[in-house]
Scaffold this motif. Sequence first.
Motif, PDB file in Angstrom:
ATOM      1  N   ALA A   1      18.679  -9.328   7.696  1.00 30.24           N
ATOM      2  CA  ALA A   1      18.691  -8.862   6.312  1.00 30.24           C
ATOM      3  C   ALA A   1      20.087  -8.985   5.697  1.00 30.24           C
ATOM      4  CB  ALA A   1      18.210  -7.416   6.239  1.00 30.24           C
ATOM      5  N   LEU A   2      21.115  -8.673   6.479  1.00 30.56           N
ATOM      6  CA  LEU A   2      22.491  -8.818   5.999  1.00 30.56           C
ATOM      7  C   LEU A   2      22.812 -10.283   5.718  1.00 30.56           C
ATOM      8  CD1 LEU A   2      24.253  -6.322   8.430  1.00 30.56           C
ATOM      9  CD2 LEU A   2      24.108  -6.075   5.946  1.00 30.56           C
ATOM     10  N   ASN A   3      22.453 -11.159   6.657  1.00 32.41           N
ATOM     11  CA  ASN A   3      22.723 -12.584   6.465  1.00 32.41           C
ATOM     12  C   ASN A   3      21.979 -13.134   5.263  1.00 32.41           C
ATOM     13  OD1 ASN A   3      24.497 -12.846   8.615  1.00 32.41           O
ATOM     14  ND2 ASN A   3      22.871 -13.308  10.086  1.00 32.41           N
ATOM     15  N   ALA A   4      20.717 -12.739   5.110  1.00 32.03           N
ATOM     16  CA  ALA A   4      19.919 -13.233   3.988  1.00 32.03           C
ATOM     17  C   ALA A   4      20.513 -12.780   2.662  1.00 32.03           C
ATOM     18  CB  ALA A   4      18.476 -12.753   4.118  1.00 32.03           C
ATOM     19  N   TYR A   5      20.995 -11.552   2.610  1.00 34.98           N
ATOM     20  CA  TYR A   5      21.604 -11.075   1.373  1.00 34.98           C
ATOM     21  C   TYR A   5      22.821 -11.921   1.006  1.00 34.98           C
ATOM     22  CZ  TYR A   5      24.441  -8.531  -1.880  1.00 34.98           C
ATOM     23  OH  TYR A   5      25.226  -8.231  -2.965  1.00 34.98           O
ATOM     24  N   TYR A   6      23.718 -12.106   1.961  1.00 34.33           N
ATOM     25  CA  TYR A   6      24.943 -12.850   1.664  1.00 34.33           C
ATOM     26  C   TYR A   6      24.668 -14.334   1.406  1.00 34.33           C
ATOM     27  CZ  TYR A   6      28.179  -9.038   2.649  1.00 34.33           C
ATOM     28  OH  TYR A   6      28.902  -7.868   2.590  1.00 34.33           O
ATOM     29  N   GLU A   7      23.671 -14.878   2.072  1.00 33.64           N
ATOM     30  CA  GLU A   7      23.392 -16.305   1.924  1.00 33.64           C
ATOM     31  C   GLU A   7      22.584 -16.633   0.674  1.00 33.64           C
ATOM     32  OE1 GLU A   7      21.470 -17.515   5.498  1.00 33.64           O
ATOM     33  OE2 GLU A   7      23.304 -17.466   6.711  1.00 33.64           O
ATOM     34  N   ARG A   8      21.746 -15.673   0.212  1.00 24.42           N
ATOM     35  CA  ARG A   8      20.797 -16.000  -0.843  1.00 24.42           C
ATOM     36  C   ARG A   8      20.919 -15.151  -2.108  1.00 24.42           C
ATOM     37  NH1 ARG A   8      18.435 -20.542  -0.827  1.00 24.42           N
ATOM     38  NH2 ARG A   8      16.613 -19.645  -1.877  1.00 24.42           N
ATOM     39  N   HIS A   9      21.479 -13.935  -2.012  1.00 25.10           N
ATOM     40  CA  HIS A   9      21.377 -13.011  -3.144  1.00 25.10           C
ATOM     41  C   HIS A   9      22.699 -12.365  -3.545  1.00 25.10           C
ATOM     42  CE1 HIS A   9      17.116 -13.379  -2.268  1.00 25.10           C
ATOM     43  NE2 HIS A   9      17.340 -12.936  -1.040  1.00 25.10           N
ATOM     44  N   ASN A  10      23.803 -12.773  -2.976  1.00 27.17           N
ATOM     45  CA  ASN A  10      25.065 -12.057  -3.164  1.00 27.17           C
ATOM     46  C   ASN A  10      25.518 -12.050  -4.620  1.00 27.17           C
ATOM     47  OD1 ASN A  10      27.492 -10.745  -2.273  1.00 27.17           O
ATOM     48  ND2 ASN A  10      28.543 -12.687  -2.644  1.00 27.17           N
ATOM     49  N   ALA A  11      25.637 -10.870  -5.192  1.00 26.57           N
ATOM     50  CA  ALA A  11      26.137 -10.673  -6.554  1.00 26.57           C
ATOM     51  C   ALA A  11      26.418  -9.192  -6.727  1.00 26.57           C
ATOM     52  CB  ALA A  11      25.111 -11.143  -7.590  1.00 26.57           C
ATOM     53  N   ASN A  12      27.165  -8.851  -7.776  1.00 28.70           N
ATOM     54  CA  ASN A  12      27.361  -7.435  -8.066  1.00 28.70           C
ATOM     55  C   ASN A  12      26.115  -6.882  -8.747  1.00 28.70           C
ATOM     56  OD1 ASN A  12      28.665  -4.941  -8.235  1.00 28.70           O
ATOM     57  ND2 ASN A  12      30.615  -5.888  -8.789  1.00 28.70           N
ATOM     58  N   VAL A  13      25.892  -5.578  -8.538  1.00 27.05           N
ATOM     59  CA  VAL A  13      24.649  -4.976  -9.002  1.00 27.05           C
ATOM     60  C   VAL A  13      24.806  -4.364 -10.390  1.00 27.05           C
ATOM     61  CG1 VAL A  13      23.762  -4.532  -6.698  1.00 27.05           C
ATOM     62  CG2 VAL A  13      25.219  -2.830  -7.800  1.00 27.05           C
ATOM     63  N   HIS A  14      23.656  -4.172 -11.043  1.00 19.90           N
ATOM     64  CA  HIS A  14      23.559  -3.520 -12.339  1.00 19.90           C
ATOM     65  C   HIS A  14      24.265  -4.361 -13.427  1.00 19.90           C
ATOM     66  CE1 HIS A  14      23.520   0.152  -9.510  1.00 19.90           C
ATOM     67  NE2 HIS A  14      22.255  -0.178  -9.777  1.00 19.90           N
ATOM     68  N   ARG A  15      23.806  -4.258 -14.604  1.00 28.12           N
ATOM     69  CA  ARG A  15      24.394  -4.883 -15.803  1.00 28.12           C
ATOM     70  C   ARG A  15      24.239  -6.396 -15.869  1.00 28.12           C
ATOM     71  NH1 ARG A  15      27.943  -1.349 -14.010  1.00 28.12           N
ATOM     72  NH2 ARG A  15      29.384  -2.904 -13.243  1.00 28.12           N
ATOM     73  N   GLY A  16      24.381  -7.099 -14.743  1.00 31.27           N
ATOM     74  CA  GLY A  16      24.276  -8.557 -14.788  1.00 31.27           C
ATOM     75  C   GLY A  16      22.869  -9.000 -15.186  1.00 31.27           C
ATOM     76  N   VAL A  17      22.783 -10.070 -15.959  1.00 35.47           N
ATOM     77  CA  VAL A  17      21.470 -10.550 -16.406  1.00 35.47           C
ATOM     78  C   VAL A  17      21.073 -11.844 -15.708  1.00 35.47           C
ATOM     79  CG1 VAL A  17      21.625  -9.416 -18.644  1.00 35.47           C
ATOM     80  CG2 VAL A  17      22.509 -11.747 -18.377  1.00 35.47           C
ATOM     81  N   HIS A  18      21.950 -12.416 -14.885  1.00 34.99           N
ATOM     82  CA  HIS A  18      21.575 -13.641 -14.191  1.00 34.99           C
ATOM     83  C   HIS A  18      20.728 -13.308 -12.975  1.00 34.99           C
ATOM     84  CE1 HIS A  18      24.685 -12.944 -11.086  1.00 34.99           C
ATOM     85  NE2 HIS A  18      25.509 -12.637 -12.084  1.00 34.99           N
TER      86      HIS A  18
END
Length: 418
Positions: A48-65
């Motif tokens: 789960a940690l690897n998948a987050y960093y490899e596929r979904h890494n971004a700062n949370v909240h406010r971002g619209v991308h």
Amino acid sequence: MTQLPGLLDTEAIRKDFPLLDRVVHDGKKIVYLDNAATSQKPRQVLDALNAYYERHNANVHRGVHVLAEEATALYEGARDKIATFINAPSRDEVIFTKNASESLNLVANMLGWADEPYRVDRETEIVITEMEHHSNIVPWQLLAQRTGAKLKWFGLTDDGRLDLSNIEEVITEKTKIVSFVLVSNILGTLNPVEAIVRRAQEVGALVLIDASQAVPHMPIDVQELGADFVAFTGHKMCGPTGIGVLWGRQELLEDLPPFLGGGEMIETVSMHSSTYAPAPHKFEAGTPPIAQAVGLGAAVDYLTSIGMDKIAAHEHAITEYAVQRLQEVPDLRIIGPTTAEDRGAAISFVLGDIHPHDVGQVLDEQGIAVRVGHHCARPVCLRYGIPATTRASFYLYSSPADVDALVAGLEHVRNFFG
């Protein structure tokens, strides 16, 4: 192989934990008995940690991308999982911190800055116990020093239990907060929550429970506990380091002031003043531990898939067996309860006049990992007149063979030191 009732299939479970296959010191397979310090992590959490960093890494909240939206969904999804895991009435009562120590400090600081009726000041009292981890002693000492409040505590019986014989003298009308550990990290003692909460409620005091050694090991329902706050940490429950949790009652979180200021915890900011976001965000200033929360969510999924009731039954059987076997070792003295009744899976002991650090070093040479020292609970060692202890602590992947290896290792220690 020793068979005990209620055991999990540890052979199957251990396949989920890569580190448990490691060999050390001339090919000895590691026997990991330091779970009260930190647990090992299953592949499901690492993936789960690897998948987050490899596929979904971004700062949370406010971002619209898309990445920001995915990261936010994963982060807030972990909050949902924690809320369900501890049966919180609302997901908004779950605050992410970096560890249980920060959770405990958060409450102490909130009460020091609070308005009435929650404020701790020189006219009030703080109550803890003699068996607390330093993380539940030092924050209250600091608060008492800053505010002039009186710090009081429950003592210990000779067999490692809380001495509640003077509960009405310790918890009084002046008490603002009672903060105590649910399961001791050094003694293994499971404390009588109901009696302490009942007395605190009689005098109108708040209750904070340090559940760091409980949430990983047994079903916990914060509504049944009856406390106002519950703190625990992720790395002891198969999750990553760097993530902790504070649960608090919604109405308290709404009334109490924030501890840290910064981004995300605000509603509006001007050069003259600021207003704050609702809980939980009011208490989560700055970029949060996103990946760690995702990993903790995966750990909750893993533990839930096995069943916390089954994990508790397994650990009780292992602990009962360990207590019995350890008492077969000559000159060994268990510090704490000597039965499996009302105790967790951490067992501290001394072995004759051999220093615990020497015990730990010789055990390590045999591939057996234990903890030595005062375990951030030095007042307990002072109470029992010892400099330190050796601590063996068990978890869902621990087996009777691990206990047997420990006992054989201790015989080797005795022979080594003559």
